[in-house]
Design an enzyme around this catalytic site. Structure first.
Site, PDB file in Angstrom:
ATOM      1  N   GLU A  49       0.825  -1.212   0.000  1.00  0.00           N
ATOM      2  CA  GLU A  49       0.000   0.000   0.000  1.00  0.00           C
ATOM      3  C   GLU A  49       0.857   1.259   0.000  1.00  0.00           C
ATOM      4  O   GLU A  49       0.555   2.229  -0.690  1.00  0.00           O
ATOM      5  CB  GLU A  49      -0.925  -0.013   1.227  1.00  0.00           C
ATOM      6  CG  GLU A  49      -1.773   1.227   1.412  1.00  0.00           C
ATOM      7  CD  GLU A  49      -2.925   1.348   0.432  1.00  0.00           C
ATOM      8  OE1 GLU A  49      -3.604   2.394   0.455  1.00  0.00           O
ATOM      9  OE2 GLU A  49      -3.151   0.411  -0.358  1.00  0.00           O
ATOM     10  N   THR A 108     -11.107   7.429 -13.940  1.00  0.00           N
ATOM     11  CA  THR A 108     -10.149   6.938 -12.950  1.00  0.00           C
ATOM     12  C   THR A 108     -10.568   5.613 -12.334  1.00  0.00           C
ATOM     13  O   THR A 108      -9.791   4.992 -11.618  1.00  0.00           O
ATOM     14  CB  THR A 108      -9.906   7.995 -11.851  1.00  0.00           C
ATOM     15  OG1 THR A 108      -8.714   7.671 -11.132  1.00  0.00           O
ATOM     16  CG2 THR A 108     -11.089   8.083 -10.901  1.00  0.00           C
TER      17      THR A 108
END
Length: 508
Positions: free
Chosen positions: A374, A500
């Protein structure tokens, strides 16, 4: 792009071996071959596996909890996974799933929810998913659904949703609130909005205006965007094109000068070049701002780890100091440079984009699972003692080892493959898919991982984000399927542009 905070609640496949270096602009390999077709079928099976589990255990809720076989409603209970899956199901030509989703969308009442609504998330997932489905089913996939009324319903529902949301723009400046109450027309009392949250509405709302003939939606989103294109005060733009992270809802002025391509800022830059792809004549200023940001990023944000000077990442910047950390979210950046480079015929952007892609690939290649973390960093003065070996070898260390089914690295691999034609990038996509299929797959879907650099991913998060359907499965499949109108093209040949959330919209 998605906000950076974590929301936590097949058969044996062989890894392909990537080559070590990529030739530049090699002629594209034939897409339709036996291996690609076999892989495409495997990817479609994975998509159907996730859909079947969602349909059985979680529908009509927003997402499946793939470990416990429960469900969640993080996106207002309107069936986010179904709407987000629509464009991928269309591209895979799965008429059964497409019709199931259309039947669902037809009965959604977007005016009803008891929870706070995110203008941003609702725009990119729900509005984007429906508009993309409409564009695809009215265009290159027009034969997939026989009942034209089902397709027309997508535009009707899109307009209804936007009409529910549009009060968010009713502010002194026109910069919208993001967190809103659609029942009371209230908001969370925020005094500022984020760069990406404000700057990632314009494609969807402009497309809605173009399809309905009602210019209100385009005007609302473009008014908000205008403050981002001409930032004030001047101090909020420390380098040409690179702007701060927060904008005053009262005045439209920036409230800081913190610069990054990380989550919270990312898709503002993404949409600058994509609006130019959508309409080069109408959005030339957006292209100019993207080019300024791209040049400044290459000059001021490009960073090379001390132990791996061959790698390139984008640092952040604040008050004269570079922040040597990044995120999985940020790894869309290579794809953005590649898209800009091919559309603008600029080899410098393409080369830099490929450098960024190589850096993000290393964050996958160096972990035990073959999946990237992440967040990660490369500050030589802050390397944890238990990660010194990783930093020496791979040029980064892990700050958060979670993986919540994010798509950005695969997304940039896809742009690299489509724009260079180099087979290596498709192999990287396949390797990532194999790893996700191995470590994240459950009996009903796909779960996030707690630590990508631990054995078996260090345990699983009991959540399957809707963008697994919209983005991860789509980009992997597109790389292994034949050429089509919706595929990213070299040069100025794009007939579609992806929002997106990876929903393709037909360009003007």
């Amino acid at each position: 792009m998605h906000l950076p905070s974590l929301s936590l609640p097949l058969a044996a496949l062989t890894l392909a071996t990537p080559s070590l270096a990529y030739p530049y602009y090699r002629t594209e390999q034939p897409l339709q071959n036996n291996l690609a077709q076999s892989r495409a079928n495997t990817i479609k099976e994975a998509f159907s596996h996730a859909w079947d589990g969602y349909k059985k255990y979680a529908y009509p809720h927003d997402e499946l909890h793939p470990v416990s076989n429960g469900y969640g409603d993080s996106r207002n209970g309107w069936g986010a996974s179904a709407v987000d899956a629509l464009s991928t199901a269309i591209i895979m030509r799965n008429a059964t799933i497409v019709n199931q989703i259309l039947d669902h969308i037809a009965q959604v009442d977007y005016s009803k929810t008891n929870d706070t609504v995110s203008l941003f998330e609702t725009t990119i997932r729900y509005l984007g998913g429906m508009l993309s489905g409409y564009d695809l089913l009215k265009g290159p996939a027009s034969g997939l659904v026989r009942d034209s009324k089902k397709v027309d319903m997508l535009l009707t529902q899109s307009k209804k949703l936007a009409d529910v949301l549009k009060f968010a723009f009713d502010t002194p400046s026109g910069v919208p609130y993001n967190n809103i109450n659609i029942n009371t027309h209230g908001n969370d009392g925020a005094t500022s909005n984020g760069l990406a949250v404000t700057g990632t509405l314009v494609l969807e709302w402009t497309r809605l205006s173009d399809l309905t003939g009602d210019d209100e939606y385009a005007k609302l989103s473009q008014k908000a965007q205008s403050y981002l294109l001409k930032p004030q005060p001047a101090s909020s733009e420390p380098f040409p094109g690179l702007v701060g992270s927060h904008i005053s809802i009262e005045t439209g002025e920036f409230t800081d000068a913190q610069v990054s391509w990380n989550g919270g800022d990312d898709s503002f830059y993404e949409y600058l070049i994509k609006m130019y792809v959508y309409d080069p004549e109408a959005f030339g200023e957006y292209k100019d701002r993207w080019e300024a940001a791209a040049q400044s990023s290459m000059e001021h944000l490009a960073s090379h780890p001390s132990t791996r000077p061959d790698l390139t990442f984008l640092a952040s910047y604040n008050d004269g100091k570079l922040g040597l950390s990044s995120q999985h979210l940020t790894c869309f950046d290579g794809g953005s440079f590649l898209l800009g480079g091919t559309v603008l015929d600029n080899d410098d952007y393409i080369k830099f984009g490929l450098d960024l892609v190589k850096g993000c690939h290393e964050t996958y290649n160096a972990t035990l699972t073959g999946i990237g973390p992440e967040s990660f960093a490369w500050d030589p003065n802050s390397v944890p003692s238990n990660q010194k070996a990783l930093y020496e070898k791979a040029g980064f260390y892990i700050q958060s080892g979670a993986y919540i089914l994010r798509p950005e690295v695969i997304e940039s691999f896809y742009y690299a493959y489509r724009i260079t034609g180099e087979e290596q990038y498709r192999e990287w996509i396949w390797n990532a898919f194999v790893a996700i299929n191995k470590y994240c797959r459950t009996s009903s879907g796909f779960a996030g991982l707690q630590d990508v650099n631990a054995a078996n991913g260090g345990g699983r998060y009991d959540n399957q984000e809707s963008f697994l359907f919209a983005e991860v499965m789509k980009y992997v499949y597109l790389a292994h399927s034949g050429d089509a109108e919706w595929q990213v093209q070299r040069g100025n040949g794009n007939k579609f542009v992806f929002n997106t959330e990876a929903h393709p919209f037909r360009v003007r």
